[in-house]
Design an enzyme around this catalytic site. Structure first.
Site, PDB file in Angstrom:
ATOM      1  CB  CYS A  36       2.754  -0.069  -2.583  1.00 42.77           C
ATOM      2  SG  CYS A  36       1.771  -0.785  -1.271  1.00 42.77           S
ATOM      3  CB  CYS A 110       2.981   0.435   5.699  1.00 48.63           C
ATOM      4  SG  CYS A 110       3.907   1.334   4.430  1.00 48.63           S
TER       5      CYS A 110
HETATM    6 FE1  FES Z   1       2.982  -0.810   0.475  1.00 50.22          FE
HETATM    7 FE2  FES Z   1       4.234  -0.256   2.710  1.00 50.22          FE
HETATM    8  S1  FES Z   1       4.739   0.444   0.725  1.00 50.22           S
HETATM    9  S2  FES Z   1       2.374  -1.294   2.468  1.00 50.22           S
END
Ligand code: FES
Length: 144
Positions: A36, A110
């Site tokens: 991400c 996360c």
């Molecule tokens: Fe990347 Fe939450 S989506 S840390």
């Protein structure tokens, strides 16, 4: 579809505790998720003279990431503040997620950033004090 966040996640996301930096930290750790692109930095100030062993006197974070990562950083820093460095090492991402009354399953990764960044900050502190650096458990970074 909107994710179902707990009231605690929303509280720590909207009003995060311990945001910022510590100048000349005793420990600095950074963790990122390549999937991400989110990044978390943890700064530690350690009191080495505490009778119970080195304690985390102060902790701050900077997180460039999603709501769950910010809420996890906020909760994790609250959980380790005032604890011994050894106690802080034992805090897991699962404990952080539980303290937030849970994270949606696709957001569990996360909370891993918080565990990893704290472990790296503690190892940075240990290295500076000439102590052995502890191997860090690698987590799977699953797709988001
Ligand atoms: Fe990347 Fe939450 S989506 S840390």
């Amino acid at each position: 579809m909107a994710l179902d966040y707990s009231a605690k996640v929303m509280d720590h996301f909207s009003n995060p505790r311990n945001v910022g930096e510590i100048e000349n930290p005793d420990g600095l750790g950074e963790a990122g998720n390549p999937q991400c692109g989110d990044i978390m930095k943890i700064y530690l100030k350690v009191d080495d003279k505490a009778p119970q062993g080195p304690i985390i006197e102060d902790v701050k974070f900077k997180t460039f990431g999603c709501a769950s990562a910010i809420a996890s950083s906020s909760m994790a820093t609250e959980m380790i503040k005032g604890k011994t460095v050894d106690e802080a090492w034992k805090m897991t991402n699962v404990a952080v997620a539980e303290a937030l009354d849970g994270l949606p399953p696709i957001k569990m990764h996360c909370s891993v950033l918080a565990e990893e960044a704290i472990h790296k900050a503690i190892n940075d502190y240990r290295g500076k004090r000439g102590l052995e650096v502890i191997p860090i458990k690698e987590h799977e970074h699953e797709a988001v």
